[in-house]
Design a protein around this motif. Structure first.
Motif, PDB file in Angstrom:
ATOM      1  N   ASP A  36      -3.329 -13.567  28.462  1.00 35.03           N
ATOM      2  CA  ASP A  36      -2.077 -13.242  29.107  1.00 35.03           C
ATOM      3  C   ASP A  36      -2.025 -11.800  29.596  1.00 35.03           C
ATOM      4  O   ASP A  36      -1.042 -11.368  30.151  1.00 35.03           O
ATOM      5  N   GLY A  37      -3.062 -11.034  29.359  1.00 35.66           N
ATOM      6  CA  GLY A  37      -3.126  -9.657  29.832  1.00 35.66           C
ATOM      7  C   GLY A  37      -2.320  -8.665  29.014  1.00 35.66           C
ATOM      8  O   GLY A  37      -2.246  -7.498  29.360  1.00 35.66           O
ATOM      9  N   THR A  38      -1.718  -9.103  27.922  1.00 35.27           N
ATOM     10  CA  THR A  38      -0.910  -8.191  27.128  1.00 35.27           C
ATOM     11  C   THR A  38      -1.651  -7.643  25.919  1.00 35.27           C
ATOM     12  O   THR A  38      -1.189  -6.714  25.291  1.00 35.27           O
ATOM     13  N   THR A  39      -2.798  -8.204  25.594  1.00 34.40           N
ATOM     14  CA  THR A  39      -3.612  -7.728  24.482  1.00 34.40           C
ATOM     15  C   THR A  39      -4.991  -7.401  25.015  1.00 34.40           C
ATOM     16  O   THR A  39      -5.577  -8.192  25.745  1.00 34.40           O
ATOM     17  N   VAL A  54       1.206  -6.223  22.239  1.00 30.81           N
ATOM     18  CA  VAL A  54       2.658  -6.286  22.369  1.00 30.81           C
ATOM     19  C   VAL A  54       3.189  -6.834  21.051  1.00 30.81           C
ATOM     20  O   VAL A  54       2.821  -7.937  20.643  1.00 30.81           O
ATOM     21  N   GLY A  55       4.004  -6.061  20.376  1.00 27.60           N
ATOM     22  CA  GLY A  55       4.533  -6.478  19.086  1.00 27.60           C
ATOM     23  C   GLY A  55       5.223  -5.337  18.380  1.00 27.60           C
ATOM     24  O   GLY A  55       5.626  -4.344  19.002  1.00 27.60           O
ATOM     25  N   THR A  56       5.329  -5.463  17.045  1.00 26.40           N
ATOM     26  CA  THR A  56       6.025  -4.463  16.232  1.00 26.40           C
ATOM     27  C   THR A  56       5.143  -3.839  15.158  1.00 26.40           C
ATOM     28  O   THR A  56       5.573  -2.903  14.482  1.00 26.40           O
ATOM     29  N   LEU A  99       7.468  -0.759  14.392  1.00 21.61           N
ATOM     30  CA  LEU A  99       7.528  -0.201  15.740  1.00 21.61           C
ATOM     31  C   LEU A  99       8.572  -0.949  16.554  1.00 21.61           C
ATOM     32  O   LEU A  99       8.839  -2.125  16.292  1.00 21.61           O
ATOM     33  N   PRO A 100       9.165  -0.295  17.540  1.00 22.84           N
ATOM     34  CA  PRO A 100      10.055  -1.051  18.437  1.00 22.84           C
ATOM     35  C   PRO A 100       9.224  -2.081  19.196  1.00 22.84           C
ATOM     36  O   PRO A 100       8.066  -1.816  19.542  1.00 22.84           O
ATOM     37  N   TYR A 101       9.787  -3.248  19.439  1.00 21.79           N
ATOM     38  CA  TYR A 101       9.050  -4.290  20.137  1.00 21.79           C
ATOM     39  C   TYR A 101       8.627  -3.784  21.514  1.00 21.79           C
ATOM     40  O   TYR A 101       9.426  -3.241  22.268  1.00 21.79           O
ATOM     41  N   GLY A 102       7.352  -3.931  21.822  1.00 22.03           N
ATOM     42  CA  GLY A 102       6.834  -3.505  23.113  1.00 22.03           C
ATOM     43  C   GLY A 102       5.332  -3.345  23.056  1.00 22.03           C
ATOM     44  O   GLY A 102       4.665  -3.761  22.107  1.00 22.03           O
ATOM     45  N   THR A 103       4.779  -2.704  24.087  1.00 17.80           N
ATOM     46  CA  THR A 103       3.335  -2.484  24.187  1.00 17.80           C
ATOM     47  C   THR A 103       2.965  -1.210  23.436  1.00 17.80           C
ATOM     48  O   THR A 103       3.594  -0.166  23.625  1.00 17.80           O
ATOM     49  N   PHE A 138      -7.681  -8.616  14.092  1.00 10.49           N
ATOM     50  CA  PHE A 138      -6.507  -7.790  14.305  1.00 10.49           C
ATOM     51  C   PHE A 138      -5.287  -8.701  14.177  1.00 10.49           C
ATOM     52  O   PHE A 138      -5.223  -9.729  14.840  1.00 10.49           O
ATOM     53  N   LYS A 139      -4.343  -8.336  13.309  1.00  7.61           N
ATOM     54  CA  LYS A 139      -3.135  -9.141  13.103  1.00  7.61           C
ATOM     55  C   LYS A 139      -1.939  -8.394  13.678  1.00  7.61           C
ATOM     56  O   LYS A 139      -1.591  -7.317  13.203  1.00  7.61           O
ATOM     57  N   VAL A 140      -1.338  -8.973  14.711  1.00 12.52           N
ATOM     58  CA  VAL A 140      -0.201  -8.356  15.397  1.00 12.52           C
ATOM     59  C   VAL A 140       1.086  -8.986  14.879  1.00 12.52           C
ATOM     60  O   VAL A 140       1.187 -10.207  14.767  1.00 12.52           O
ATOM     61  N   TYR A 141       2.056  -8.141  14.568  1.00  8.19           N
ATOM     62  CA  TYR A 141       3.350  -8.621  14.098  1.00  8.19           C
ATOM     63  C   TYR A 141       4.349  -8.677  15.240  1.00  8.19           C
ATOM     64  O   TYR A 141       4.386  -7.782  16.084  1.00  8.19           O
ATOM     65  N   GLN A 142       5.152  -9.723  15.239  1.00  8.21           N
ATOM     66  CA  GLN A 142       6.199  -9.929  16.235  1.00  8.21           C
ATOM     67  C   GLN A 142       7.556  -9.781  15.557  1.00  8.21           C
ATOM     68  O   GLN A 142       7.673  -9.943  14.345  1.00  8.21           O
TER      69      GLN A 142
END
Length: 126
Positions: free
Chosen positions: A1-4, A34-36, A84-88, A108-112
């Motif tokens: 999706d181009g976000t990671t 993209v996440g928190t 972190l604030p939600y975003g990139t 890598f584990k990204v939190y939403q």
């Protein structure tokens, strides 16, 4: 999706274990997501003197971590950043000191953000 995305300088790939390794001092790795928050899963590769990684998030240093000198091949999870604030966000890992225990990244584990509860009588549209 181009976000990671993942980009690095002079890393090696351990194909038998599906790992990325920072092998020499000044090697670095950028992880954009993209996440928190972010955790990393690493694998111990060797025993003895630990390598040191400096870590920065969005251009600000958050400290350093060392490679663990434990049973070779064992996995462990390091909590890198949360809240972190939600975003990139961009996380940079740079090897700043060499030893006999390499930093090998397995995952890598990204939190939403948590999905907020809907008020009574509300309907979710999308």
């Amino acid at each position: 999706d181009g976000t990671t995305s993942l980009s690095a300088n002079a890393v090696s790939i351990v194909t038998t274990n599906d790992l990325l390794r920072l092998t020499t001092t000044a090697d670095y790795l950028y992880f954009t997501f993209v996440g928190t928050g972010l955790d990393i899963v690493r694998v111990a590769e060797g025993t003895g003197t630990a390598n040191v990684l400096d870590i920065s998030v969005d251009g600000s240093s958050i400290g350093s971590t060392t490679a663990y000198s434990v049973v070779a091949g064992s996995s462990y999870t390091d909590k890198i950043v949360s809240g972190l604030p939600y975003g990139t966000h961009i996380v940079r890992f740079e090897k700043t000191a060499s030893g006999s225990v390499d930093h090998s990244f397995r995952a890598f584990k990204v939190y939403q953000p948590k999905k907020p509860a809907l008020p009574a009588g509300a309907v979710e549209l999308a």
